[in-house]
Design a protein around this motif. Structure first.
Motif, PDB file in Angstrom:
ATOM      1  N   ASP A  36      14.168 120.832  14.996  1.00 10.89           N
ATOM      2  CA  ASP A  36      13.506 120.032  16.016  1.00 10.89           C
ATOM      3  C   ASP A  36      12.113 119.571  15.621  1.00 10.89           C
ATOM      4  O   ASP A  36      11.598 118.605  16.176  1.00 10.89           O
ATOM      5  CB  ASP A  36      13.423 120.814  17.326  1.00 10.89           C
ATOM      6  N   HIS A  37      11.462 120.259  14.697  1.00  4.00           N
ATOM      7  CA  HIS A  37      10.094 119.902  14.314  1.00  4.00           C
ATOM      8  C   HIS A  37      10.033 119.306  12.910  1.00  4.00           C
ATOM      9  O   HIS A  37       8.975 119.305  12.284  1.00  4.00           O
ATOM     10  CB  HIS A  37       9.182 121.130  14.427  1.00  4.00           C
ATOM     11  N   SER A  38      11.140 118.776  12.446  1.00  7.07           N
ATOM     12  CA  SER A  38      11.178 118.211  11.101  1.00  7.07           C
ATOM     13  C   SER A  38      10.425 116.879  11.054  1.00  7.07           C
ATOM     14  O   SER A  38      10.217 116.223  12.074  1.00  7.07           O
ATOM     15  CB  SER A  38      12.623 117.989  10.654  1.00  7.07           C
ATOM     16  N   ILE A  39      10.053 116.514   9.871  1.00  2.32           N
ATOM     17  CA  ILE A  39       9.403 115.223   9.665  1.00  2.32           C
ATOM     18  C   ILE A  39      10.374 114.107  10.044  1.00  2.32           C
ATOM     19  O   ILE A  39       9.981 113.103  10.628  1.00  2.32           O
ATOM     20  CB  ILE A  39       8.899 115.105   8.212  1.00  2.32           C
ATOM     21  N   GLU A  40      11.648 114.315   9.777  1.00  2.00           N
ATOM     22  CA  GLU A  40      12.667 113.314  10.134  1.00  2.00           C
ATOM     23  C   GLU A  40      12.649 113.029  11.624  1.00  2.00           C
ATOM     24  O   GLU A  40      12.745 111.884  12.046  1.00  2.00           O
ATOM     25  CB  GLU A  40      14.047 113.825   9.692  1.00  2.00           C
ATOM     26  N   LYS A  41      12.532 114.035  12.449  1.00  2.00           N
ATOM     27  CA  LYS A  41      12.515 113.842  13.909  1.00  2.00           C
ATOM     28  C   LYS A  41      11.298 113.035  14.339  1.00  2.00           C
ATOM     29  O   LYS A  41      11.390 112.181  15.215  1.00  2.00           O
ATOM     30  CB  LYS A  41      12.533 115.188  14.631  1.00  2.00           C
ATOM     31  N   LYS A  42      10.156 113.314  13.734  1.00  2.00           N
ATOM     32  CA  LYS A  42       8.942 112.568  14.068  1.00  2.00           C
ATOM     33  C   LYS A  42       9.119 111.090  13.734  1.00  2.00           C
ATOM     34  O   LYS A  42       8.787 110.222  14.532  1.00  2.00           O
ATOM     35  CB  LYS A  42       7.742 113.144  13.324  1.00  2.00           C
ATOM     36  N   PHE A  43       9.626 110.813  12.532  1.00  2.00           N
ATOM     37  CA  PHE A  43       9.847 109.428  12.117  1.00  2.00           C
ATOM     38  C   PHE A  43      10.884 108.749  13.013  1.00  2.00           C
ATOM     39  O   PHE A  43      10.690 107.627  13.461  1.00  2.00           O
ATOM     40  CB  PHE A  43      10.273 109.363  10.650  1.00  2.00           C
ATOM     41  N   ALA A  44      12.008 109.442  13.263  1.00  2.00           N
ATOM     42  CA  ALA A  44      13.101 108.854  14.045  1.00  2.00           C
ATOM     43  C   ALA A  44      12.641 108.482  15.449  1.00  2.00           C
ATOM     44  O   ALA A  44      13.026 107.437  15.980  1.00  2.00           O
ATOM     45  CB  ALA A  44      14.284 109.806  14.102  1.00  2.00           C
ATOM     46  N   TYR A  45      11.801 109.322  16.047  1.00  2.00           N
ATOM     47  CA  TYR A  45      11.334 109.080  17.410  1.00  2.00           C
ATOM     48  C   TYR A  45      10.588 107.745  17.510  1.00  2.00           C
ATOM     49  O   TYR A  45      10.680 107.052  18.521  1.00  2.00           O
ATOM     50  CB  TYR A  45      10.444 110.244  17.863  1.00  2.00           C
ATOM     51  N   ARG A  46       9.864 107.376  16.473  1.00  2.00           N
ATOM     52  CA  ARG A  46       9.115 106.110  16.478  1.00  2.00           C
ATOM     53  C   ARG A  46       9.901 104.968  15.857  1.00  2.00           C
ATOM     54  O   ARG A  46       9.737 103.815  16.246  1.00  2.00           O
ATOM     55  CB  ARG A  46       7.777 106.289  15.745  1.00  2.00           C
ATOM     56  N   LEU A  47      10.758 105.275  14.885  1.00  2.00           N
ATOM     57  CA  LEU A  47      11.529 104.222  14.217  1.00  2.00           C
ATOM     58  C   LEU A  47      12.602 103.611  15.118  1.00  2.00           C
ATOM     59  O   LEU A  47      12.805 102.400  15.099  1.00  2.00           O
ATOM     60  CB  LEU A  47      12.202 104.779  12.963  1.00  2.00           C
ATOM     61  N   ARG A  48      13.277 104.429  15.880  1.00  2.00           N
ATOM     62  CA  ARG A  48      14.399 103.918  16.682  1.00  2.00           C
ATOM     63  C   ARG A  48      13.989 102.787  17.618  1.00  2.00           C
ATOM     64  O   ARG A  48      14.643 101.743  17.619  1.00  2.00           O
ATOM     65  CB  ARG A  48      15.082 105.059  17.422  1.00  2.00           C
TER      66      ARG A  48
END
Length: 135
Positions: A36-48
């Motif tokens: 839940d705290h991965s860098i991927e999640k941070k990016f995905a939250y803004r990229l989507r």
């Protein structure tokens, strides 16, 4: 409500997305992390929202800050060597990794200043106002 920012609206944003597309996607957990705290999640939250044509200035700003923080020059999260390893089609060429990091850092900084500067300026509505009032 403000208009969404799309890739067609901002060529620097489109370029940053192109740069991110050069890296392996979220399936490369050894690059982006897991959970839940991965860098991927941070990016995905803004990229989507950006990729769906619904991005706000805050989404663009945060995405650019994440690039600076996690992928930018001299960051402590994903070193340039890792970026070089995960760049598609360059076969681990160090110069390509260096060029990618430089380009991503420069492009992200351009976006941060474009979308954050009005908030940083705060009450000073005139650019350079502090310099005009200094004796």
């Amino acid at each position: 409500m403000t208009q969404p920012i799309t890739l067609a609206d901002d060529p620097d944003l489109a370029h940053l997305i192109d740069l991110l597309d050069m890296l392996r996607g979220p399936e490369a957990t050894s690059l982006w992390g897991e959970g839940d705290h991965s860098i991927e999640k941070k990016f995905a939250y803004r990229l989507r929202p950006i990729l769906n044509g619904q991005g706000s200035a805050q989404d663009v700003d945060y995405l650019a800050v994440y690039v600076l923080k996690y992928l930018g020059k001299d960051n402590t999260h994903i070193p340039q060597e890792q970026i070089t390893k995960w760049l598609r089609g360059v076969n681990g060429l160090p110069a390509a990794g260096h060029a990618w990091v430089e380009d991503a850092t420069r492009t992200a900084w351009t976006l941060v200043t474009r979308y954050s500067l009005p908030h940083w300026r705060g009450y000073r509505s005139t650019p350079g106002q502090d310099w005009l009032t200094t004796p």
